[in-house]
Design an enzyme around this catalytic site. Structure first.
Site, PDB file in Angstrom:
ATOM      1  N   ASN A 139      40.857  40.327  53.236  1.00  0.00           N
ATOM      2  CA  ASN A 139      40.182  41.161  52.241  1.00  0.00           C
ATOM      3  C   ASN A 139      38.974  41.790  52.910  1.00  0.00           C
ATOM      4  O   ASN A 139      38.186  41.092  53.559  1.00  0.00           O
ATOM      5  CB  ASN A 139      39.711  40.318  51.050  1.00  0.00           C
ATOM      6  CG  ASN A 139      40.836  39.934  50.112  1.00  0.00           C
ATOM      7  OD1 ASN A 139      42.002  40.258  50.354  1.00  0.00           O
ATOM      8  ND2 ASN A 139      40.511  39.248  49.038  1.00  0.00           N
TER       9      ASN A 139
ATOM     10  N   HIS B 237      43.035  32.342  42.461  1.00  0.00           N
ATOM     11  CA  HIS B 237      42.030  33.399  42.565  1.00  0.00           C
ATOM     12  C   HIS B 237      40.863  33.008  41.637  1.00  0.00           C
ATOM     13  O   HIS B 237      40.564  33.686  40.660  1.00  0.00           O
ATOM     14  CB  HIS B 237      42.631  34.756  42.188  1.00  0.00           C
ATOM     15  CG  HIS B 237      41.864  35.934  42.704  1.00  0.00           C
ATOM     16  ND1 HIS B 237      42.417  36.912  43.496  1.00  0.00           N
ATOM     17  CD2 HIS B 237      40.566  36.304  42.529  1.00  0.00           C
ATOM     18  CE1 HIS B 237      41.508  37.838  43.775  1.00  0.00           C
ATOM     19  NE2 HIS B 237      40.369  37.487  43.203  1.00  0.00           N
TER      20      HIS B 237
ATOM     21  N   GLU C 218      43.301  42.978  50.190  1.00  0.00           N
ATOM     22  CA  GLU C 218      42.409  43.758  49.324  1.00  0.00           C
ATOM     23  C   GLU C 218      41.599  44.725  50.165  1.00  0.00           C
ATOM     24  O   GLU C 218      41.147  44.360  51.253  1.00  0.00           O
ATOM     25  CB  GLU C 218      41.385  42.876  48.578  1.00  0.00           C
ATOM     26  CG  GLU C 218      41.929  42.124  47.408  1.00  0.00           C
ATOM     27  CD  GLU C 218      40.859  41.256  46.738  1.00  0.00           C
ATOM     28  OE1 GLU C 218      39.665  41.630  46.751  1.00  0.00           O
ATOM     29  OE2 GLU C 218      41.229  40.205  46.214  1.00  0.00           O
TER      30      GLU C 218
ATOM     31  N   GLU D  94      39.822  34.192  49.062  1.00  0.00           N
ATOM     32  CA  GLU D  94      38.391  34.197  49.389  1.00  0.00           C
ATOM     33  C   GLU D  94      37.682  32.877  49.104  1.00  0.00           C
ATOM     34  O   GLU D  94      36.801  32.810  48.247  1.00  0.00           O
ATOM     35  CB  GLU D  94      37.685  35.322  48.640  1.00  0.00           C
ATOM     36  CG  GLU D  94      38.278  36.691  48.904  1.00  0.00           C
ATOM     37  CD  GLU D  94      37.410  37.836  48.387  1.00  0.00           C
ATOM     38  OE1 GLU D  94      36.461  37.569  47.630  1.00  0.00           O
ATOM     39  OE2 GLU D  94      37.669  38.979  48.749  1.00  0.00           O
TER      40      GLU D  94
ATOM     41  N   TYR E 123      35.910  45.102  52.648  1.00  0.00           N
ATOM     42  CA  TYR E 123      35.322  46.183  51.852  1.00  0.00           C
ATOM     43  C   TYR E 123      34.226  46.976  52.556  1.00  0.00           C
ATOM     44  O   TYR E 123      34.051  48.148  52.306  1.00  0.00           O
ATOM     45  CB  TYR E 123      34.703  45.601  50.563  1.00  0.00           C
ATOM     46  CG  TYR E 123      35.717  45.112  49.562  1.00  0.00           C
ATOM     47  CD1 TYR E 123      36.216  45.947  48.570  1.00  0.00           C
ATOM     48  CD2 TYR E 123      36.197  43.803  49.597  1.00  0.00           C
ATOM     49  CE1 TYR E 123      37.149  45.509  47.648  1.00  0.00           C
ATOM     50  CE2 TYR E 123      37.132  43.359  48.674  1.00  0.00           C
ATOM     51  CZ  TYR E 123      37.604  44.219  47.706  1.00  0.00           C
ATOM     52  OH  TYR E 123      38.539  43.783  46.808  1.00  0.00           O
TER      53      TYR E 123
ATOM     54  N   ARG F  47      50.337  42.573  44.567  1.00  0.00           N
ATOM     55  CA  ARG F  47      49.717  41.252  44.689  1.00  0.00           C
ATOM     56  C   ARG F  47      49.026  40.904  43.374  1.00  0.00           C
ATOM     57  O   ARG F  47      48.209  41.676  42.869  1.00  0.00           O
ATOM     58  CB  ARG F  47      48.695  41.251  45.829  1.00  0.00           C
ATOM     59  CG  ARG F  47      47.866  39.988  45.869  1.00  0.00           C
ATOM     60  CD  ARG F  47      46.858  39.948  47.040  1.00  0.00           C
ATOM     61  NE  ARG F  47      46.111  38.715  46.972  1.00  0.00           N
ATOM     62  CZ  ARG F  47      44.783  38.640  46.920  1.00  0.00           C
ATOM     63  NH1 ARG F  47      44.029  39.725  46.970  1.00  0.00           N
ATOM     64  NH2 ARG F  47      44.186  37.472  46.835  1.00  0.00           N
TER      65      ARG F  47
HETATM   66  C1  PNW Z   1      36.670  40.343  45.856  1.00  0.00           C
HETATM   67  N1  PNW Z   1      30.469  39.931  47.853  1.00  0.00           N
HETATM   68  O1  PNW Z   1      35.473  39.734  45.560  1.00  0.00           O
HETATM   69  C2  PNW Z   1      37.653  39.636  44.946  1.00  0.00           C
HETATM   70  O2  PNW Z   1      38.752  39.055  45.594  1.00  0.00           O
HETATM   71  C3  PNW Z   1      38.079  40.446  43.762  1.00  0.00           C
HETATM   72  O3  PNW Z   1      38.488  39.591  42.726  1.00  0.00           O
HETATM   73  C4  PNW Z   1      36.953  41.372  43.360  1.00  0.00           C
HETATM   74  O4  PNW Z   1      37.186  42.028  42.149  1.00  0.00           O
HETATM   75  C5  PNW Z   1      36.787  42.364  44.496  1.00  0.00           C
HETATM   76  O5  PNW Z   1      36.522  41.714  45.712  1.00  0.00           O
HETATM   77  C6  PNW Z   1      35.695  43.380  44.253  1.00  0.00           C
HETATM   78  O6  PNW Z   1      34.462  42.756  44.129  1.00  0.00           O
HETATM   79  C7  PNW Z   1      34.269  39.848  46.177  1.00  0.00           C
HETATM   80  O7  PNW Z   1      29.465  39.750  47.100  1.00  0.00           O
HETATM   81  C8  PNW Z   1      33.143  39.642  45.386  1.00  0.00           C
HETATM   82  O8  PNW Z   1      30.338  40.170  49.087  1.00  0.00           O
HETATM   83  C9  PNW Z   1      31.899  39.662  45.947  1.00  0.00           C
HETATM   84  C10 PNW Z   1      31.773  39.894  47.308  1.00  0.00           C
HETATM   85  C11 PNW Z   1      32.882  40.101  48.094  1.00  0.00           C
HETATM   86  C12 PNW Z   1      34.131  40.083  47.526  1.00  0.00           C
END
Ligand code: PNW
Length: 477
Positions: free
Chosen positions: A307, A120, A378, A166, A309, A74
């Site tokens: 996405n 993006h 992601e 996002e 995390y 991607r």
């Molecule tokens: C994503 N938060 O961003 C993005 O899609 C990527 O480009 C980025 O590098 C990756 O996650 C890692 O950060 C985020 O503050 C940035 O919660 C910030 C947040 C969440 C996702």
């Protein structure tokens, strides 16, 4: 525990974070070039001007993907490489377009399925200057549709399209906190322009309509000839657990947190309206969909791009929320009432691994939206202090190996035990890259990039850990 036999996996990146070559072959500036030039906006004062130099290293990147066994990749397109000023009456830059068409040919030649993200975050700066970019309800969706049509036509071999990455980040970080480009906020010590109480909701609305327009264009004029092509949006969101499981207000706030992050966009796409909880809190600050807009947005996902995390404990707040609140009148915490910690620290202040949350959120989304086909576009982690370690330690990234192992196993359980229809997984990221406002200090790559020595790539242990993991989980038929 298993994943379906047609499951695709690989890695993800984004144009401004890896390409560099900011002025090559006629590229125009994006809002990120402009934002990075403002002192104090990026932690290490850096920018994406050089980044990983991937624009000049497409062969090296594809060889890397092949060596890691990836079946999918991607990446995103830089709109201002293709239409330097961005608009529907502005000239097209053939060199920029040819670059991406060739890249897709080369990926397919290597046996890797391309997933292209159209947007993006790197909006052509020309559109921000001309009419306020994402804030312009008339112009922005039309210019986005035109850009999308230009690339659908030039790259017919790509079968997986993501309109926006996002939109929560573009809207909230770009127009409420001002941490991301274009940096609007009501805080006048940080920005001369912005209204944190209104602009994020306007930007989000216009993104939804632009998404709907691009999807309609694809379905009307390109999808029928595409042999199975598909298009969707990618949304980010964290898992939530009540700070006090005995308090119904905390339990309710958990859903509200996800609604303010994900359902803000997903409810209009699947149901044709904003979530009740947001309407209740935001009132007429949330734009109203016209019938024409509903027709564009409702039903506009062929798949759901997820996405994901991290997870948080959620504590409800009492009393009316401040006007610039975007969380849903609640607090996000790393510890619950009993003193349990959600997960270990990473280099990212907002990220703590908690793999069960992935399974739970996959289930939550599937249930709410009718078990849609889903790609994880992601998932990944930074690692506390990684940037300050010597290279021989950096490549032994056991913390990241464990993160992927735990998260991918949680996803496989969701797939085989909870009925979740997940068909692909793209790890963030193929390599260390420009981590937006955090600059280069925070690394998310499975490959170390040595910015001091000609962007040389060194795969870490985690890079090689995914192939055996997926080999063991994907069913063979
Ligand atoms: C994503 N938060 O961003 C993005 O899609 C990527 O480009 C980025 O590098 C990756 O996650 C890692 O950060 C985020 O503050 C940035 O919660 C910030 C947040 C969440 C996702």
């Amino acid at each position: 525990m298993s994943l379906p036999s047609d499951f695709l996996w690989g890695f993800a990146t984004a144009s401004y974070q890896i390409e560099g070559a900011a002025e090559a072959d006629g590229r125009g500036p994006s809002i990120w070039d402009t934002f990075c030039a403002i002192p104090g906006k990026i932690a290490d004062g850096s920018s994406g001007a050089v980044a990983c130099d991937s624009y000049n290293r497409t062969k090296e990147d594809i060889d890397l993907l092949k060596s890691l066994g990836a079946t999918a990749y991607r990446f995103s397109l830089s709109w201002s490489r293709i239409i330097p000023l961005g608009g529907r009456n502005d000239p097209i830059n053939q060199k920029g377009l040819d670059h991406y068409a060739k890249f897709v040919d080369d990926l397919l030649e290597a046996g890797i399925e391309p997933f292209i993200t159209l947007f993006h975050w790197d909006l052509p700066d020309g559109l921000d200057k001309r009419y306020g970019g994402l804030l312009n309800r008339e112009e922005f969706p039309l210019d986005f549709e035109n850009y999308a049509r230009v690339v659908f036509k030039a790259i017919p071999k790509c079968k997986h399209w993501i309109t926006f990455n996002e939109p929560w980040c573009s809207s909230i970080l770009g127009y409420n906190t001002g941490f991301f480009a274009p940096g609007h906020t009501s805080d006048r010590s940080r920005s001369a322009v912005g209204d944190s109480t209104r602009e994020p909701w306007i930007a989000g609305h216009n993104i939804l309509v632009a998404h709907g327009r691009a999807v309609k264009a694809y379905r009307d004029d390109f999808k029928p000839q595409s042999d199975g092509g598909e298009i969707g949006i990618t949304l980010n969101g964290d898992a939530t657990y009540p700070w006090d499981p005995e308090d119904p207000a905390d339990v309710e706030a958990c859903d509200r947190k996800i609604e303010f992050a994900i359902s803000w966009f997903a409810d209009p796409i699947y149901f044709g309206h904003y979530p009740e909880s947001m309407l209740k809190q935001l009132g007429d600050r949330l734009p109203t969909f016209t019938p024409e807009e509903v027709a564009l947005v409702k039903g506009s996902n062929d798949f759901y791009g997820m996405n994901h995390y991290t997870a948080n404990y959620i504590k409800h707040k009492t009393g009316p929320p401040p006007e610039d609140d975007f969380l849903g009148n609640l607090e996000t915490l790393f510890y619950n009432k009993a003193g349990d910690c959600i997960g270990p620290e990473t280099q990212s202040f907002w990220l703590r691994p908690h793999a069960q949350g992935f399974r739970d959120l996959l289930g939550w989304l599937s249930k709410r939206y009718g078990y849609p086909k889903l790609y994880v576009t992601e998932n990944g982690t930074s690692l506390k202090g990684e940037n300050d370690m010597p290279l021989d330690k950096i490549v032994e990234d056991d913390f990241r190996v464990k993160y992927f192992n735990d998260y991918v196993n949680a996803m496989a359980k969701a797939s085989s035990e909870d009925g979740v229809n997940v068909k692909g997984y793209l790890a963030w990221s193929l390599m260390d890259n420009f981590e937006w406002a955090e600059g280069y200090e925070t690394r998310f790559g499975v490959t170390y990039v040595d910015y001091e020595h000609d962007q040389k790539r060194h795969p870490k242990k985690s890079a090689k850990s995914l192939k055996p993991l997926f080999d063991s989980l994907i069913k063979k038929d």
